[in-house]
Write an enzyme that holds these catalytic residues in place. Structure first.
Site, PDB file in Angstrom:
ATOM      1  CE  LYS A  35      -0.552   0.122   4.991  1.00  0.00           C
ATOM      2  NZ  LYS A  35      -1.207  -0.562   6.107  1.00  0.00           N
ATOM      3  NE  ARG A 128      -5.052  -0.175  12.189  1.00  0.00           N
ATOM      4  CZ  ARG A 128      -4.215  -0.275  11.158  1.00  0.00           C
ATOM      5  NH1 ARG A 128      -3.495   0.767  10.774  1.00  0.00           N
ATOM      6  NH2 ARG A 128      -4.084  -1.404  10.497  1.00  0.00           N
TER       7      ARG A 128
HETATM    8  C1  LIG Z   1      -0.205  -1.231   6.655  1.00  0.00           C
HETATM    9  C2  LIG Z   1      -0.415  -2.541   7.288  1.00  0.00           C
HETATM   10  C3  LIG Z   1       0.641  -3.460   7.364  1.00  0.00           C
HETATM   11  C4  LIG Z   1       2.051  -3.135   6.896  1.00  0.00           C
HETATM   12  O1  LIG Z   1       2.642  -2.252   7.809  1.00  0.00           O
HETATM   13  P1  LIG Z   1       4.202  -1.803   7.661  1.00  0.00           P
HETATM   14  O2  LIG Z   1       4.434  -0.965   8.850  1.00  0.00           O
HETATM   15  O3  LIG Z   1       4.265  -1.028   6.384  1.00  0.00           O
HETATM   16  O4  LIG Z   1       5.010  -3.022   7.629  1.00  0.00           O
HETATM   17  C5  LIG Z   1       0.377  -4.707   7.899  1.00  0.00           C
HETATM   18  N1  LIG Z   1      -0.840  -5.024   8.372  1.00  0.00           N
HETATM   19  C6  LIG Z   1      -1.886  -4.167   8.334  1.00  0.00           C
HETATM   20  C7  LIG Z   1      -3.204  -4.591   8.873  1.00  0.00           C
HETATM   21  C8  LIG Z   1      -1.711  -2.890   7.806  1.00  0.00           C
HETATM   22  O5  LIG Z   1      -2.734  -2.035   7.782  1.00  0.00           O
END
Ligand SMILES: *Cc1c(COP(=O)(O)O)cnc(C)c1O
Length: 361
Positions: A35, A128
């Site tokens: 993302k 969260r």
């Molecule tokens: C964005 C996200 C990740 C990846 O997080 P990083 O800090 O970029 O490794 C993993 N799991 C969820 C649920 C996320 O929203």
């Protein structure tokens, strides 16, 4: 064209290789999270040649664009009820924490004649997403295991996002224990126990990842080459696979304190200035409308970012040994916010450097 986000695919592949090895050496699968760079198709295609096990993104639109890549796709963000159709169509696994939404996924999956897999989110304290209350979680599982076209494959947790809670042997062990007790109670197998994002990687190095965690979801660690619990670079990884390139449009010597009565700036803040005498300033053609300028780091360490308005960023270049000229480019490393905002910004060109040739995106 400037500003431009330069993406070095070779460096990203190396980062992917290293993070995969860290995880696979401890029998943990890798769900590569795409993302932060909007899952740019050709970049993800190139990285999929490494040994990643899943592709994961928070947006169904991104997964839809990657539909042709033959790896299982995970939707990370709790689905909206309004998108359940797409979720079943374009993701193999979705992360869920609302029974009402899972019921809708089941109905849609029946309609599409598909088995949709889910992992149930558990909140271990970051506050969260996820079930926080164990009774509520078990009541939901009670119903989910009876759903015809939903298969629960495991549990997942997310940390260090809202509450900045660091993953530990203790909190992840709770996830493993919870999964074990559900397996015993319902006589089901939960193979997918996903222990977090890039902030969980440090536990592998310390050999403190609990047995039973079978999956991690690294995003930033692959993109920016660092773990995120403590912000340390990962050995062998590149931190400069993404670079922002901007162009100088003005160079002048000016006082360091504005002249006249100080009111509020373009964004309603009342600024304060330190008098450092006359300084050499450069203006770059980039501003707050283009990207999040608070997460940029000049590659020329002698440059100081003074600030920015909507379209202009002001640098103090007095101490730099480079003799900058009008039209010269200044390069920046990006933090997570800078990378995300540069990726989504339509004002920032994406320039992908492939292994041999380069091409504009
Ligand atoms: C964005 C996200 C990740 C990846 O997080 P990083 O800090 O970029 O490794 C993993 N799991 C969820 C649920 C996320 O929203």
């Amino acid at each position: 064209m400037c500003p431009k986000l330069e993406i070095d695919v070779k460096k990203l592949r190396e980062n992917t290789r290293i993070v995969c090895k860290m995880c696979h050496d401890k029998n943990i699968d890798v769900a590569m999270v795409t993302k932060s760079y909007c899952a740019i198709e050709s970049v993800v295609e190139a990285l999929s040649k490494e040994s990643i096990d899943y592709i994961a993104d928070s947006r169904i639109d991104n997964l839809k664009n990657l539909n042709h890549i033959r790896l299982p796709k995970i939707l990370l963000r709790i689905p909206m009820i309004s998108e359940v159709d797409e979720v079943v169509k374009y993701s193999d696994i979705s992360f869920n924490s609302e029974l009402e939404t899972i019921r809708r996924l089941n109905e849609v999956a029946i309609g599409q004649n598909k088995i949709h897999k889910i992992a149930v989110m558990v909140d271990l304290g970051d506050l969260r997403e996820g079930f926080f209350n164990v009774e509520e979680l078990l009541a939901a599982i009670d119903e989910v295991v009876k759903m015809e076209n939903i298969k629960i494959i495991g549990l997942a947790t997310n940390l260090t996002c809202y509450g900045a809670i660091i993953p530990s042997k203790e909190n992840l062990q709770r996830l493993v224990d919870l999964a074990k007790s559900i397996e015993d109670d319902y006589r089901i197998k939960l193979d997918f126990i996903s222990g977090g994002n890039s902030s969980s990687l440090y536990l592998l190095d310390k050999d403190e990842m609990p047995d039973g965690i079978t999956n991690l979801r690294p995003g930033e660690s692959i993109a920016l080459g660092r773990e995120t619990a403590y912000g340390n670079p990962i050995k062998g990884c590149y931190q400069d696979a993404f670079k922002l390139v901007c162009e100088i449009v003005e160079l002048k010597d000016k006082p360091s304190q504005p002249i006249g009565e100080i009111g509020v700036d373009a964004f309603g803040n009342k600024p304060e200035y330190v008098d450092r005498g006359i300084r050499r300033r450069a203006i770059l053609a980039i501003g707050k409308q283009d990207i999040d300028i608070t997460s940029l780091e000049p590659m020329d360490k002698a440059i100081e970012i003074l600030g920015a308005s909507s379209d202009h960023m002001i640098l103090d270049i007095t101490d730099s040994s480079t003799n900058y000229l009008i039209g010269d480019k200044v390069e920046f490393l990006l933090g997570y916010g800078g990378l995300m905002s540069a990726s989504t910004s339509k004002y920032v060109e994406k320039s992908i450097i492939y292994e041999k040739v380069s091409a504009a995106y």
